[in-house]
Design a protein around this motif. Structure first.
Motif, PDB file in Angstrom:
ATOM      1  N   GLY A 202       0.787  -1.226   0.000  1.00  0.00           N
ATOM      2  CA  GLY A 202       0.000   0.000   0.000  1.00  0.00           C
ATOM      3  C   GLY A 202       0.818   1.273   0.000  1.00  0.00           C
ATOM      4  O   GLY A 202       0.258   2.376  -0.056  1.00  0.00           O
ATOM      5  N   ILE A 203       2.147   1.153   0.050  1.00  0.00           N
ATOM      6  CA  ILE A 203       3.018   2.326   0.050  1.00  0.00           C
ATOM      7  C   ILE A 203       3.694   2.518  -1.302  1.00  0.00           C
ATOM      8  O   ILE A 203       3.824   3.644  -1.788  1.00  0.00           O
ATOM      9  CB  ILE A 203       4.093   2.216   1.155  1.00  0.00           C
ATOM     10  N   MET A 204       4.133   1.426  -1.935  1.00  0.00           N
ATOM     11  CA  MET A 204       4.730   1.554  -3.264  1.00  0.00           C
ATOM     12  C   MET A 204       3.699   2.167  -4.217  1.00  0.00           C
ATOM     13  O   MET A 204       2.514   1.849  -4.156  1.00  0.00           O
ATOM     14  CB  MET A 204       5.195   0.191  -3.773  1.00  0.00           C
ATOM     15  N   THR A 241       1.997  -1.478   6.599  1.00  0.00           N
ATOM     16  CA  THR A 241       3.340  -1.097   7.030  1.00  0.00           C
ATOM     17  C   THR A 241       3.340  -0.393   8.386  1.00  0.00           C
ATOM     18  O   THR A 241       4.387  -0.257   9.016  1.00  0.00           O
ATOM     19  CB  THR A 241       4.010  -0.190   5.984  1.00  0.00           C
ATOM     20  N   ALA A 242       2.171   0.059   8.838  1.00  0.00           N
ATOM     21  CA  ALA A 242       2.050   0.633  10.184  1.00  0.00           C
ATOM     22  C   ALA A 242       1.703  -0.439  11.209  1.00  0.00           C
ATOM     23  O   ALA A 242       1.819  -0.226  12.408  1.00  0.00           O
ATOM     24  CB  ALA A 242       0.986   1.730  10.208  1.00  0.00           C
ATOM     25  N   ASP A 311      13.283   2.465   4.612  1.00  0.00           N
ATOM     26  CA  ASP A 311      12.250   1.472   4.903  1.00  0.00           C
ATOM     27  C   ASP A 311      10.859   2.107   4.807  1.00  0.00           C
ATOM     28  O   ASP A 311      10.668   3.271   5.186  1.00  0.00           O
ATOM     29  CB  ASP A 311      12.476   0.916   6.312  1.00  0.00           C
ATOM     30  N   THR A 312       9.892   1.342   4.304  1.00  0.00           N
ATOM     31  CA  THR A 312       8.551   1.911   4.118  1.00  0.00           C
ATOM     32  C   THR A 312       7.870   2.257   5.438  1.00  0.00           C
ATOM     33  O   THR A 312       6.904   3.017   5.450  1.00  0.00           O
ATOM     34  CB  THR A 312       7.653   0.951   3.309  1.00  0.00           C
ATOM     35  N   SER A 313       8.373   1.733   6.554  1.00  0.00           N
ATOM     36  CA  SER A 313       7.809   2.107   7.854  1.00  0.00           C
ATOM     37  C   SER A 313       8.072   3.574   8.181  1.00  0.00           C
ATOM     38  O   SER A 313       7.378   4.167   9.016  1.00  0.00           O
ATOM     39  CB  SER A 313       8.398   1.231   8.964  1.00  0.00           C
ATOM     40  N   ALA A 424       6.189   3.921  16.122  1.00  0.00           N
ATOM     41  CA  ALA A 424       6.431   2.517  15.802  1.00  0.00           C
ATOM     42  C   ALA A 424       5.126   1.751  15.932  1.00  0.00           C
ATOM     43  O   ALA A 424       4.151   2.257  16.493  1.00  0.00           O
ATOM     44  CB  ALA A 424       7.481   1.932  16.743  1.00  0.00           C
ATOM     45  N   ARG A 425       5.112   0.534  15.427  1.00  0.00           N
ATOM     46  CA  ARG A 425       3.876  -0.242  15.541  1.00  0.00           C
ATOM     47  C   ARG A 425       3.508  -0.459  17.006  1.00  0.00           C
ATOM     48  O   ARG A 425       2.329  -0.512  17.360  1.00  0.00           O
ATOM     49  CB  ARG A 425       4.011  -1.576  14.807  1.00  0.00           C
TER      50      ARG A 425
END
Length: 525
Positions: A202-204, A241-242, A311-313, A424-425
Motif C-alpha cells: 500500500g506504500i509503493m 506497514t504501520a 524502509d517503508t515504515s 512505531a507499531r
C-alpha cells in the motif's frame, strides 16, 4: 548456479500443475462479488514472500467460490519500482521476464492486463519542474508527488534526494506511471464492481494509487505485508506497514501463552530469527573486553538504536522528527553535553544487507563520518555488519534510545527504560516513553540522564508482552504448509501440495482471509 536453475524449474513445474488444479476445482459462487488482487512491486521474475502470499490467498478464495480478478502489469509503467536501475535511470525495464512470470502465476485465472499510455498533458505540466516541485506535484486534486516519493526513496535507498536530472526523470516517470495506473484501475473498478481490493504493502506507488482510487469509490481495501513468524503474512484493512493491531482490553496471556512468548524471546535474544526471509544475525557476539572497559569508565551507558532510512515504515514513523537523521542530530547535541555518559550508536543490522541490492546509500555510518561522531570520547559506533549483541548493551544500559525499531519493544521486555523518537507499531499502546515533540524528546532525554533512577510504569512491560504475543501469534497468518526457503534471500519455493489444502476448511490462513473479506472479519487467528 545449477542448483538455482533446478529450483527455478521445479517451481515452474509446480506452478503449472497448481494453477491447472485451482482452475479446474474452483467453482464461482454467483452471489459473491469479485475481489481484485494487485501486486506490481513485490517481484519481477521470481517468487518473493509477498508475491507468494497474494497468490496463495487468491487461490484459496477461488477455491472458496469467490471470484478473483488479477490486475496485472503488461509494460504498464514507464518506470516501475523494482525495474528501476538506481545507477542508470535511462535503462529499459525488464518487462519481458516479468510478464512471462505473471503468465505462469495467473495461468487459468481471470487476468486484466494494463499497458502504458503517456499523457501528453501531464508530460507538459511536469517539464521544467524542480525536484521539490515534483515531490509536491498535484494534478486534478491528486497529490502524485506525495504518492510516488516513498517509492523513489526506497529504490534509491536514501531519504534525501539530490536535485539532479536523473532523480527528476524518475520522479516524472513515476508520476506519469501512477497516473496511468489510476486511469486503468478506475476503468477496471467500474467494470468489475468488486467488493474488495487487495494490494501488497500500500506504500509503493502502483499499489498506493490503486488503493486511493478504490477508496475514493468507497470500496473496501486490504493491504498485506510480511508478518513476524516464518512464512507468515499480515492482512489488514488499515496500513500494513504501520501494523495496526487492536488488542481487547480484557486480553491477558495464559500460562501457556506466556511460556510460548518466553521461548520465542529466548531465541530472539540469541539472534536466532528471520524477518521477511532474511536472517540478520549469522552470529551474535558478546561485548568485547575493550568495549566493556569503556562502558565501565563512564557513569552511564545509553545505546542508540537506529533504523533503515528508506524502509517503508518511515512514512509512518516521521511524526515527531522530520526523519531519522534529524533525530540523530538532536542526540548528537545531547551526547556533546554529557561526557560522563557513553553513547553506543548501533546501526540497524539490515542497513547494509550484504550480498543483496538493498544496501542503504544514505546510512548511519555516513552520518557518523560526516559529523566526526567517533572522534568524540564518549561515543562508540557499531556498524550494521558487526554482530555484537544489542541485548548485551541493553542489559547494561541506564536507558535506551530508539527511533522505531523492534529493539525498542524488546528493550522494554528486558526491563530497560526506552525513549522512542519515531512512531512505531508498538507505540499504539503505552510500552515506551514517546514524547510528542522534538523539544519534549530533548527534555525527556535530559531528565533521564540526570535522574538517579528512572521510574518505568508497570503497564509498559504488561503492554509489551500483550502486544508481542498478539503480533506473533494472532496477526501472523501462516502459509508454511505451502512454502519453503529459497537460496535467494527474501524469495521462496512452493512445496508439493494438493490444492485441496488451500480450501478454507483446511487452511486457517485462508479461512481468516476469507472471513475478513466476506464477513468483515478481523484477520486475526
Amino acid at each position: 548456479m545449477l542448483k538455482l536453475y533446478w529450483y527455478t524449474m521445479v517451481n515452474r513445474w509446480r506452478l503449472f500443475w497448481l494453477t491447472r488444479d485451482v482452475a479446474r476445482q474452483a467453482q464461482v459462487d454467483g452471489d459473491q462479488k469479485p475481489v481484485i488482487f494487485f501486486n506490481a512491486s513485490a517481484r519481477i521474475h521470481g517468487l518473493s514472500l509477498n508475491a507468494a502470499f497474494q497468490l496463495l490467498a487468491a487461490w484459496g478464495l477461488r477455491l472458496s467460490g469467490i471470484p478473483v480478478v488479477h490486475f496485472v502489469c503488461q509494460a504498464g509503467m514507464s518506470r516501475c519500482v523494482l525495474g528501476t536501475n538506481r545507477d542508470d535511470a535511462s535503462e529499459s525495464l525488464p518487462c519481458a521476464p516479468c510478464v512471462a512470470q505473471s503468465k505462469r502465476l495467473y495461468r487459468g485465472a481471470d487476468v486484466r492486463w494494463f499497458s502504458f499510455d503517456e499523457s501528453t498533458t501531464l508530460v507538459q505540466s511536469l517539464l521544467g519542474l524542480s525536484l521539490d516541485e515534483l515531490c509536491n506535484y498535484e494534478h486534478e486534486g491528486v497529490p502524485y508527488g506525495e504518492i510516488v516519493l516513498p517509492s523513489l526513496r526506497w529504490i534509491l535507498r536514501r531519504h534525501h534526494l539530490e536535485d539532479n536530472e536523473a532523480n527528476r526523470f524518475l520522479l516524472r516517470q513515476y508520476i506519469l506511471s501512477a497516473y496511468r495506473v489510476g486511469q486503468e484501475f478506475a476503468v477496471l473498478l467500474d467494470k468489475v464492481k468488486p467488493s474488495t481490493v487487495v494490494v501488497f504493502n500500500g506504500i509503493m506507488y502502483p499499489e498506493a494509487m490503486a488503493k486511493r482510487v478504490a477508496e475514493e469509490r468507497g470500496i473496501h481495501v486490504i493491504t498485506h505485508e510480511v508478518a513476524f513468524q516464518p512464512f507468515s503474512t499480515f492482512f489488514t484493512d488499515g496500513e500494513a506497514t504501520a501494523y495496526p493491531i487492536e488488542i481487547p482490553e480484557e486480553f491477558e496471556l495464559s500460562t501457556e501463552q506466556n511460556t510460548a512468548l518466553d521461548a520465542y524471546l529466548s531465541k530472539r535474544f540469541q539472534g536466532d530469527f528471520t524477518m521477511a526471509g532474511i536472517r540478520f544475525w549469522p552470529e551474535m557476539r558478546e561485548l568485547d573486553e575493550g568495549l566493556i572497559k569503556k562502558i565501565e569508565a563512564h557513569k552511564h551507558l545509553v545505546p542508540v538504536f537506529t533504523n533503515v532510512i528508506f524502509d517503508t515504515s518511515q512514512v509512518h514513523a516521521n511524526t515527531v522528527f522530520p526523519h531519522m537523521f534529524a533525530w540523530l542530530d538532536q542526540i548528537l547535541e545531547t551526547i556533546k553535553g554529557h561526557p560522563e555518559t557513553l553513547f553506543v550508536i548501533r546501526a540497524h543490522p539490515d542497513e547494509m544487507r550484504p550480498g543483496t541490492q538493498k544496501a542503504a546509500r544514505e546510512h548511519v555510518a555516513g552520518w557518523v563520518e560526516k559529523h566526526g561522531v567517533v572522534e568524540l570520547p564518549n561515543v562508540v559506533f557499531i556498524g550494521s555488519e558487526e554482530y555484537i549483541s544489542s541485548y548485551a548493551l541493553i542489559r547494561r544500559a541506564k536507558f535506551v534510545m530508539v527511533y522505531n525499531s523492534s529493539i525498542g519493544l524488546e528493550a522494554t521486555l528486558l526491563g530497560a527504560p526506552v525513549l522512542c523518537g519515531g512512531k512505531a507499531r508498538f507505540t499504539q499502546y503505552p510500552a515506551v516513553f514517546f514524547p510528542q515533540s522534538e523539544k519534549a524528546y530533548k527534555r525527556k532525554a535530559e531528565e533521564f540522564l540526570e535522574a538517579k533512577e528512572i521510574d518505568v510504569p508497570d503497564e509498559f512491560m504488561h503492554n509489551a508482552r500483550r502486544f508481542l504475543y498478539y503480533q506473533n501469534w494472532r496477526t501472523a497468518l501462516s502459509f508454511e504448509d505451502f512454502l519453503q526457503a529459497h537460496p535467494r534471500k527474501g524469495f521462496v519455493r512452493l512445496k508439493a501440495f494438493d490444492v485441496q489444502q488451500l480450501r478454507a476448511k483446511n487452511s486457517k490462513a485462508v479461512r481468516v482471509i476469507r472471513d475478513g473479506i466476506v464477513n468483515d472479519g478481523s484477520f486475526l487467528v
